[in-house]
Each structure stands twice: as C-alpha cells, then as structure tokens.
Design a protein around this motif. Structure first.
Motif, PDB file in Angstrom:
ATOM      1  N   ARG A 133      -8.134  -7.478   0.223  1.00 12.99           N
ATOM      2  CA  ARG A 133      -6.666  -7.122   0.758  1.00 12.99           C
ATOM      3  C   ARG A 133      -6.192  -8.456   0.952  1.00 12.99           C
ATOM      4  O   ARG A 133      -4.884  -8.814   0.595  1.00 12.99           O
ATOM      5  CB  ARG A 133      -6.720  -6.390   1.924  1.00 12.99           C
ATOM      6  N   ILE A 168     -13.773  -5.211   1.912  1.00  7.20           N
ATOM      7  CA  ILE A 168     -12.398  -4.708   1.655  1.00  7.20           C
ATOM      8  C   ILE A 168     -11.297  -5.448   2.110  1.00  7.20           C
ATOM      9  O   ILE A 168     -10.137  -5.745   1.529  1.00  7.20           O
ATOM     10  CB  ILE A 168     -12.296  -3.108   2.121  1.00  7.20           C
ATOM     11  N   SER A 227       0.882  -1.431  -0.150  1.00 16.25           N
ATOM     12  CA  SER A 227      -0.029  -0.121  -0.040  1.00 16.25           C
ATOM     13  C   SER A 227       0.830   1.080  -0.126  1.00 16.25           C
ATOM     14  O   SER A 227       0.427   2.415  -0.297  1.00 16.25           O
ATOM     15  CB  SER A 227      -0.892   0.046   1.268  1.00 16.25           C
ATOM     16  N   SER A 247     -12.729   4.832  -2.833  1.00 15.83           N
ATOM     17  CA  SER A 247     -12.652   5.528  -1.583  1.00 15.83           C
ATOM     18  C   SER A 247     -11.345   5.017  -0.809  1.00 15.83           C
ATOM     19  O   SER A 247     -10.884   5.757   0.069  1.00 15.83           O
ATOM     20  CB  SER A 247     -13.939   5.471  -0.703  1.00 15.83           C
ATOM     21  N   GLN A 248     -10.917   3.729  -1.341  1.00 13.12           N
ATOM     22  CA  GLN A 248      -9.628   3.254  -0.707  1.00 13.12           C
ATOM     23  C   GLN A 248      -8.521   3.874  -1.421  1.00 13.12           C
ATOM     24  O   GLN A 248      -8.331   4.057  -2.321  1.00 13.12           O
ATOM     25  CB  GLN A 248      -9.526   1.865  -0.962  1.00 13.12           C
ATOM     26  N   ASP A 262      -5.639   2.973  -1.719  1.00  8.94           N
ATOM     27  CA  ASP A 262      -4.387   2.339  -2.545  1.00  8.94           C
ATOM     28  C   ASP A 262      -5.419   1.418  -3.643  1.00  8.94           C
ATOM     29  O   ASP A 262      -4.867   0.359  -4.164  1.00  8.94           O
ATOM     30  CB  ASP A 262      -3.846   1.389  -1.678  1.00  8.94           C
ATOM     31  N   VAL A 290     -14.670   0.973  -3.326  1.00  8.71           N
ATOM     32  CA  VAL A 290     -13.369   0.646  -3.808  1.00  8.71           C
ATOM     33  C   VAL A 290     -12.542   1.732  -4.055  1.00  8.71           C
ATOM     34  O   VAL A 290     -11.469   1.834  -3.377  1.00  8.71           O
ATOM     35  CB  VAL A 290     -13.242  -0.509  -4.909  1.00  8.71           C
ATOM     36  N   GLU A 304     -16.684  -3.178   5.357  1.00  8.37           N
ATOM     37  CA  GLU A 304     -15.276  -3.453   5.785  1.00  8.37           C
ATOM     38  C   GLU A 304     -14.692  -4.794   5.541  1.00  8.37           C
ATOM     39  O   GLU A 304     -13.512  -5.111   5.364  1.00  8.37           O
ATOM     40  CB  GLU A 304     -15.080  -3.168   7.332  1.00  8.37           C
TER      41      GLU A 304
END
Length: 228
Positions: free
Chosen positions: A123, A119, A3, A30-31, A33, A28, A116
């Motif tokens: 990850r 996501i 990241s 809004s993340q 990375d 997605v 959450e």
C-alpha cells in the motif's frame, strides 16, 4: 487510485517458488482492493508479464533464475515505467537492499515479515511512497548520515550487477582466485572470468584494488559465508 474506487489494484507476483507465489496470491486476493493478475517464475517472465499486463505493482523476489530481481526491476523500469516494484527477499542485508533500490524498486520487504507488513508495504508503494523493511531501515539511515565510503573515482554510480556478477566480484574482493571463485560458486573458470569481466565493465573498475575499495563501500565484506 484510491481504495474507494471499484477497480482493484492490479498485482503481479514474481518468485521461483510456486508454493510461495500461491500463498502470496491468496493473501493479496483476500484484500478487497487488490487482485493478482499474473504470476512469474523467473525474472525474464516477470519483465514480459509486466509489459503485457501493465499491473499497478510487481512484487519481485530478489533471487530468481533468468537474471535476478535487480535486473528484472531495472528492465521493468525501462519498459513499463508506470509499474511500481516491491522487492521481496529472504536476505536482510544492505547490499541486496541497495542493489534493488538502485535498480528502481520502491520498496524492500524481508520474506519473514508478517502478512500485514507485506500488505502495508504494498500500500505504501502503491501510494507513491518508499518502504524499507524495519530490520534494514536503521542501518540505511545510519549510512546516510555518515561520510561515504572510499569508492574508486572511476566507479560507475547506479550500475546494476546481475546476482552472479556480484557473487563473483564479492569472492574476488575476499582474495579468491578465478579458480577458487569457480569452485565456490559451482561454475566453470571460463564462466567465472566472464562474470568478472562483465561486472568490471559495468562498474568501470580495473584492478583488484578497485574491487576491494568498491566492496568496502558496499558492505560486501561483512559476512563472507552468506554470499558463497
């Protein structure tokens, strides 16, 4: 990739519901990375976009037109082996989980999971791991430590059925005739017979008894109404 690097993880979203895709894209993107680089509305488009865009991860709905999630995952694995696949489904059932994992998916998330959790699953998969929705993990572990079910000796391991092929074989396992299967699934008798023949050929099964044994080993007979 970590990241801390400047280039974000490239994400492909595949789901036949446009509003859901847009919601996922907002989540997605809004993340810091992650970046959505493409969206597909069916399985065939997902395979094409995975091949042309080469995302790091493809989040694929299990139930989609033009082939279904399992076939899309298998095709992506063949054509774009560097693309990781995370399955997304509204069904929390072991059969769908096993089908997607057998097709090459590295994770499985139920749609009702919190943002959450999705996501976090992405990850985990991007890091090279495997993620299974907590609602299914317990049963998966239990099956792993129990003796395997009785499967016909000639059954092909790892065969990937289309959703329709599996739906037809499930109905047959419940004792339905081809005519009853066609009526239940809203297709013609000839089409039902075609799906049955294709499914049997993929699994290398021959008789209704073989189908029943295979269905028992896959947990297909737990809830007949769910798969009509």
């Amino acid at each position: 990739m970590s990241s801390s690097e400047s280039a974000p993880w490239r994400v492909l979203l595949a789901d036949d519901h446009a509003m859901l895709r847009e919601g996922l894209a907002l989540l997605v993107n809004s993340q810091p990375d992650m970046e959505v680089v493409g969206q597909a509305g069916d399985a065939r488009e997902a395979v094409v976009l995975a091949r042309t865009l080469q995302p790091h991860i493809a989040v694929i709905d299990v139930s989609m037109p033009e082939g279904g999630g399992a076939e899309a995952a298998a095709a992506i694995g063949r054509e774009s082996p560097d693309v990781r696949v995370l399955a997304l489904s509204r069904h929390a059932d072991q059969a769908s989980l096993r089908r997607m994992l057998a097709a090459g998916a590295s994770g499985y998330v139920v749609k009702r999971a919190a943002a959450e959790a999705l996501i976090g699953a992405m990850r985990s998969v991007l890091a090279g791991g495997t993620y299974v929705d907590p609602s299914l993990a317990g049963d998966l572990v239990a099956r792993a430590i129990q003796p395997a079910g009785v499967v016909p000796l000639n059954a092909r391991r790892g065969a990937v059925l289309s959703e329709r092929e599996e739906a037809v074989l499930r109905q047959i396992a419940w004792g339905k005739s081809n005519k009853e299967v066609a009526s239940a699934l809203g297709i013609s008798v000839k089409t039902a017979e075609g799906y049955r023949a294709n499914g049997l050929d993929k699994l290398k099964l021959r008789t209704r008894s073989d189908i029943l044994k295979y269905a028992l080993s896959q947990g297909w007979l737990a809830d007949e109404d769910e798969f009509r």
